[in-house]
Design an enzyme around this catalytic site. Structure first.
Site, PDB file in Angstrom:
ATOM      1  N   HIS A  79      50.575 -15.540  59.338  1.00 39.85           N
ATOM      2  CA  HIS A  79      49.440 -14.743  59.820  1.00 39.85           C
ATOM      3  C   HIS A  79      49.911 -13.676  60.812  1.00 39.85           C
ATOM      4  O   HIS A  79      49.414 -12.559  60.811  1.00 39.85           O
ATOM      5  CB  HIS A  79      48.376 -15.645  60.457  1.00 39.85           C
ATOM      6  CG  HIS A  79      47.676 -16.490  59.432  1.00 39.85           C
ATOM      7  ND1 HIS A  79      46.987 -17.638  59.749  1.00 39.85           N
ATOM      8  CD2 HIS A  79      47.579 -16.371  58.083  1.00 39.85           C
ATOM      9  CE1 HIS A  79      46.491 -18.176  58.651  1.00 39.85           C
ATOM     10  NE2 HIS A  79      46.834 -17.428  57.628  1.00 39.85           N
ATOM     11  N   ARG A  83      55.571 -37.283  43.940  1.00 38.08           N
ATOM     12  CA  ARG A  83      56.018 -37.041  45.309  1.00 38.08           C
ATOM     13  C   ARG A  83      55.220 -35.875  45.873  1.00 38.08           C
ATOM     14  O   ARG A  83      55.308 -34.757  45.362  1.00 38.08           O
ATOM     15  CB  ARG A  83      57.522 -36.719  45.351  1.00 38.08           C
ATOM     16  CG  ARG A  83      57.976 -36.331  46.730  1.00 38.08           C
ATOM     17  CD  ARG A  83      59.473 -36.057  46.825  1.00 38.08           C
ATOM     18  NE  ARG A  83      59.799 -35.719  48.192  1.00 38.08           N
ATOM     19  CZ  ARG A  83      60.354 -34.560  48.585  1.00 38.08           C
ATOM     20  NH1 ARG A  83      60.714 -33.641  47.711  1.00 38.08           N
ATOM     21  NH2 ARG A  83      60.587 -34.335  49.851  1.00 38.08           N
ATOM     22  N   HIS A 135      57.030 -32.188  55.519  1.00 38.50           N
ATOM     23  CA  HIS A 135      57.685 -31.170  54.697  1.00 38.50           C
ATOM     24  C   HIS A 135      57.451 -29.814  55.375  1.00 38.50           C
ATOM     25  O   HIS A 135      56.809 -28.935  54.809  1.00 38.50           O
ATOM     26  CB  HIS A 135      57.146 -31.223  53.263  1.00 38.50           C
ATOM     27  CG  HIS A 135      58.036 -30.580  52.222  1.00 38.50           C
ATOM     28  ND1 HIS A 135      58.487 -31.254  51.111  1.00 38.50           N
ATOM     29  CD2 HIS A 135      58.555 -29.331  52.120  1.00 38.50           C
ATOM     30  CE1 HIS A 135      59.236 -30.440  50.356  1.00 38.50           C
ATOM     31  NE2 HIS A 135      59.287 -29.270  50.955  1.00 38.50           N
ATOM     32  N   GLU A 158      64.385 -32.587  54.039  1.00 38.39           N
ATOM     33  CA  GLU A 158      65.385 -31.582  54.361  1.00 38.39           C
ATOM     34  C   GLU A 158      65.389 -31.170  55.827  1.00 38.39           C
ATOM     35  O   GLU A 158      65.038 -30.029  56.159  1.00 38.39           O
ATOM     36  CB  GLU A 158      65.185 -30.328  53.491  1.00 38.39           C
ATOM     37  CG  GLU A 158      65.283 -30.590  52.020  1.00 38.39           C
ATOM     38  CD  GLU A 158      65.330 -29.307  51.201  1.00 38.39           C
ATOM     39  OE1 GLU A 158      65.207 -28.203  51.769  1.00 38.39           O
ATOM     40  OE2 GLU A 158      65.529 -29.407  49.984  1.00 38.39           O
ATOM     41  N   ASN A 213      67.737 -33.863  47.544  1.00 43.31           N
ATOM     42  CA  ASN A 213      67.274 -32.691  46.797  1.00 43.31           C
ATOM     43  C   ASN A 213      68.504 -31.903  46.380  1.00 43.31           C
ATOM     44  O   ASN A 213      69.333 -31.549  47.231  1.00 43.31           O
ATOM     45  CB  ASN A 213      66.411 -31.779  47.680  1.00 43.31           C
ATOM     46  CG  ASN A 213      65.096 -32.426  48.069  1.00 43.31           C
ATOM     47  OD1 ASN A 213      64.724 -33.478  47.539  1.00 43.31           O
ATOM     48  ND2 ASN A 213      64.391 -31.802  48.990  1.00 43.31           N
ATOM     49  N   TYR A 234      69.982 -28.708  43.724  1.00 38.53           N
ATOM     50  CA  TYR A 234      69.688 -27.642  42.763  1.00 38.53           C
ATOM     51  C   TYR A 234      70.939 -27.003  42.175  1.00 38.53           C
ATOM     52  O   TYR A 234      70.966 -26.655  41.001  1.00 38.53           O
ATOM     53  CB  TYR A 234      68.868 -26.528  43.447  1.00 38.53           C
ATOM     54  CG  TYR A 234      67.469 -26.949  43.800  1.00 38.53           C
ATOM     55  CD1 TYR A 234      67.193 -27.597  45.008  1.00 38.53           C
ATOM     56  CD2 TYR A 234      66.420 -26.718  42.920  1.00 38.53           C
ATOM     57  CE1 TYR A 234      65.912 -27.993  45.329  1.00 38.53           C
ATOM     58  CE2 TYR A 234      65.119 -27.113  43.245  1.00 38.53           C
ATOM     59  CZ  TYR A 234      64.873 -27.747  44.444  1.00 38.53           C
ATOM     60  OH  TYR A 234      63.604 -28.142  44.748  1.00 38.53           O
ATOM     61  N   GLU A 258      64.142 -33.985  44.553  1.00 40.55           N
ATOM     62  CA  GLU A 258      63.905 -32.629  44.011  1.00 40.55           C
ATOM     63  C   GLU A 258      65.093 -32.194  43.168  1.00 40.55           C
ATOM     64  O   GLU A 258      66.242 -32.478  43.522  1.00 40.55           O
ATOM     65  CB  GLU A 258      63.736 -31.581  45.128  1.00 40.55           C
ATOM     66  CG  GLU A 258      62.424 -31.635  45.862  1.00 40.55           C
ATOM     67  CD  GLU A 258      62.323 -30.564  46.943  1.00 40.55           C
ATOM     68  OE1 GLU A 258      62.916 -29.482  46.787  1.00 40.55           O
ATOM     69  OE2 GLU A 258      61.640 -30.838  47.950  1.00 40.55           O
TER      70      GLU A 258
HETATM   71  C1  GBH Z   1      63.625 -27.207  48.556  1.00 42.53           C
HETATM   72  O1  GBH Z   1      64.454 -26.568  49.418  1.00 42.53           O
HETATM   73  C2  GBH Z   1      62.342 -27.442  49.271  1.00 42.53           C
HETATM   74  O2  GBH Z   1      62.202 -28.776  49.694  1.00 42.53           O
HETATM   75  C3  GBH Z   1      61.145 -26.986  48.512  1.00 42.53           C
HETATM   76  O3  GBH Z   1      60.055 -26.949  49.371  1.00 42.53           O
HETATM   77  C4  GBH Z   1      61.459 -25.663  47.865  1.00 42.53           C
HETATM   78  O4  GBH Z   1      60.329 -25.087  47.289  1.00 42.53           O
HETATM   79  C5  GBH Z   1      62.512 -25.904  46.831  1.00 42.53           C
HETATM   80  O5  GBH Z   1      63.618 -26.523  47.380  1.00 42.53           O
HETATM   81  C6  GBH Z   1      62.972 -24.670  46.108  1.00 42.53           C
HETATM   82  O6  GBH Z   1      63.564 -23.772  46.961  1.00 42.53           O
HETATM   83  O7  GBH Z   1      71.781 -20.042  52.246  1.00 42.53           O
HETATM   84  O8  GBH Z   1      70.523 -18.265  51.220  1.00 42.53           O
HETATM   85  O9  GBH Z   1      71.985 -19.627  49.881  1.00 42.53           O
HETATM   86  C7  GBH Z   1      65.597 -26.011  48.889  1.00 42.53           C
HETATM   87  C8  GBH Z   1      66.478 -25.772  50.028  1.00 42.53           C
HETATM   88  C9  GBH Z   1      67.052 -23.555  49.383  1.00 42.53           C
HETATM   89  C10 GBH Z   1      68.186 -24.882  51.071  1.00 42.53           C
HETATM   90  C11 GBH Z   1      68.146 -22.590  49.418  1.00 42.53           C
HETATM   91  C12 GBH Z   1      69.280 -23.955  51.078  1.00 42.53           C
HETATM   92  C13 GBH Z   1      70.154 -21.916  50.437  1.00 42.53           C
HETATM   93  C14 GBH Z   1      69.763 -20.566  50.755  1.00 42.53           C
HETATM   94  N1  GBH Z   1      67.403 -24.790  49.930  1.00 42.53           N
HETATM   95  N2  GBH Z   1      69.006 -22.746  50.469  1.00 42.53           N
HETATM   96  S1  GBH Z   1      71.113 -19.567  51.059  1.00 42.53           S
END
Ligand code: GBH
Length: 512
Positions: free
Chosen positions: A79, A117, A162, A207, A349, A351, A416
């Site tokens: 905001h 979750r 979260h 996280e 989590n 990715y 995740e």
């Molecule tokens: C998760 O975080 C979250 O829990 C979730 O809320 C989110 O929507 C989902 O993943 C997708 O993003 O240093 O610029 O390379 C992911 C956490 C995202 C942590 C990217 C580290 C690296 C960014 N991460 N990140 S960078």
């Protein structure tokens, strides 16, 4: 409040999840709970495996000031600074799950999920962050959601935090202030009292690394305060203690009657050494210790406390900067003992993966500079919409094996894992991501012998991807953010995932 039907369903759900091992869980052992039986073949999920999807309150609920909800730090940041969100997007309405949760449950049902979750918005329950006001509408909302899940045979896996801290607690400093642990304990007590009869899996924090980043830079995460290498370490210190206190609270006052489990979720990329040199191998390991070990070593290791490599490097840098004390706070030996072992499972989590090499980086002071690791992306792997997300399935298996070796015997829940694109319904890349990552996870379970007990895909729905707004999409279901009704539409990936979730196996063709 709890109908007979819900109770028997709940009992069935728990039997499904814990199998015959639930009864074997004995007081004092944190580690042998929830061991699932071996599957018959590499492509099968063990009996009792949890398969579902994940979301988070601020990213989906909307209703930011509905029915007595208090303001949180993400409301405040967006905001005050709409420019921090891509296209000025924020979570004011998001997927409107505050009103449309029944459609979310239907979406889970169509996915054949046996677990959901989701996270609870602290300020929706306690508008001031404290128990002076308990918002009945907030309790009603989560009671309705939990009951509807159980009526549909879906187990709730609930994250307490979260990232959406009540703004009133930021006024007193937020997580760097150790008093926050007291507030978190009282919030957790309200959750156990009101939902613990039906919720059997609790995650204290999602996280912590992302939470504390809000105290290390501007414009990326609330509360957007630039105290790198100081504020983030102070916040981490409070969070670890708050987690441990909530774990002990549950053991002492709720475990006997509620029979649930309490854990924490850490995020981790896989850090692959850039070369085979000892220097790079050490750098990759250092990256893991600074990202995961900072939380996992105090909670999950035999010795407890911060990882030795962190202690040594932050102490040395602090001294070199001419400071009278280390920027990384210390635990007393009583605290080390109190924190060690305070988790029933390891939530992770994951990715993507990066290459890591040793080198100077980051401002002085900062966690990045303390770690002394330069990480960069691979050349030849597919890129998702998120800049940091490349599709590198083998890194997932390596990470799971590293966690299991580093912190032996803790059951792992993958809380995740998912793929971002720009929103197409024919999301073949997402399907490929899930099937290739699930194959690596199943190898980690069935070939390597690790006790992974659940998997929740990120995400059930397209939602607010924090400062990336609504443009980047992680959902199995599309949400039309231009339509006030926020209709949900299944993407193609739902079909494949629903099939896998129903059959409890990944077709063998996905294993090369
Ligand atoms: C998760 O975080 C979250 O829990 C979730 O809320 C989110 O929507 C989902 O993943 C997708 O993003 O240093 O610029 O390379 C992911 C956490 C995202 C942590 C990217 C580290 C690296 C960014 N991460 N990140 S960078």
């Amino acid at each position: 409040m709890l109908s007979k039907g819900v109770v028997s369903l709940l009992t069935a759900c728990l039997a499904l999840v814990a199998g015959s091992t639930l009864g074997a869980a004995t007081a004092g052992t944190h580690r042998r709970h929830l061991r699932l039986p071996r599957a018959g073949a590499v492509n099968q999920f063990p009996d009792g495996f949890m398969l579902g999807a994940a979301t988070a309150s601020y990213q989906i609920e909307g209703g930011w000031d509905a029915d007595g909800k208090g303001e949180n730090i993400w409301d405040r940041m967006f905001h005050e600074h709409p420019e921090y969100g891509t296209n000025g997007d924020n979570g004011d309405v998001a997927c409107d799950s505050y009103h449309k949760y029944a459609e979310d449950v239907q979406a889970l049902k169509n996915l054949n999920a046996n677990v959901y979750r989701f996270s609870i918005s602290w300020a929706r329950i306690l508008p001031n962050g404290d128990t002076d006001v308990i918002n009945q509408a907030g309790l009603d909302y989560y009671n309705s959601l939990i009951d509807l899940l159980l009526e549909n045979g879906i187990q709730p896996l609930v994250t307490m935090y979260h990232w959406d801290l009540p703004q009133s607690l930021q006024y007193i400093g937020g997580w760097p202030n150790p008093i926050l642990a007291d507030y978190f304990v009282e919030y957790a007590r309200v959750l156990f009292e009101n939902f613990g009869d039906r919720v059997k899996f609790w995650i204290t924090f999602n996280e912590p690394a992302a939470v504390v980043s809000g105290y290390a830079s501007v414009g990326r995460a609330a509360p957007s305060l630039p105290a790198p290498g100081i504020g983030d370490y102070l916040a981490a210190h409070t969070i670890i203690k708050a987690h441990a206190r909530v774990y002990h609270l549950y053991q002492e006052q709720y475990k006997a009657s509620q029979q649930g489990y309490v854990g924490i979720t850490l995020n981790s990329a896989w850090n692959e050494p850039a070369t085979n040199s000892t220097e790079d191998i050490e750098a990759a390991e250092r990256a893991r210790q600074f990202e995961v070990g900072i939380y996992a070593h105090p909670i999950f290791s035999e010795e407890g406390d911060y990882p030795p490599v962190m202690r040594q490097r932050v102490d040395a840098n602090s001294a070199a900067e001419g400071r009278p004390r280390s920027r990384l706070p210390s635990f007393t030996s009583e605290e080390v003992a109190y924190i060690r072992g305070t988790s029933d499972f390891f939530g992770v989590n994951h990715y993507s993966s990066v290459l890591s090499t040793s080198g100077e980086t980051g401002t002085i002071p900062s966690k990045e500079h303390d770690a002394g690791v330069i990480s960069y992306s691979f050349d030849s792997y597919p890129q998702a919409a998120s800049s940091w997300l490349q599709v590198i399935p083998w890194g997932f298996r390596k990470l799971l094996n590293w966690i299991a070796a580093e912190y032996p015997e803790y059951p792992i829940i993958v809380t995740e894992n998912g793929y971002s694109d720009w929103g197409e319904l024919d999301d073949k890349n997402r399907t490929d991501y899930y099937t290739s990552y699930l194959a690596e996870m199943l190898k980690a379970i069935n070939t390597d012998g690790n006790n992974v007990i659940g998997y929740t895909a990120w995400s059930l729905l397209d939602n607010l991807e924090w400062t990336d707004g609504f443009a980047i999409k992680f959902g199995l279901y599309q949400v039309d953010f231009n339509d006030p009704e926020r209709p949900r539409t299944a993407k193609d990936s739902v079909q494949t995932m629903a099939q896998i979730y129903a059959s409890k196996e990944l077709p063998i063709e996905y294993f090369e």
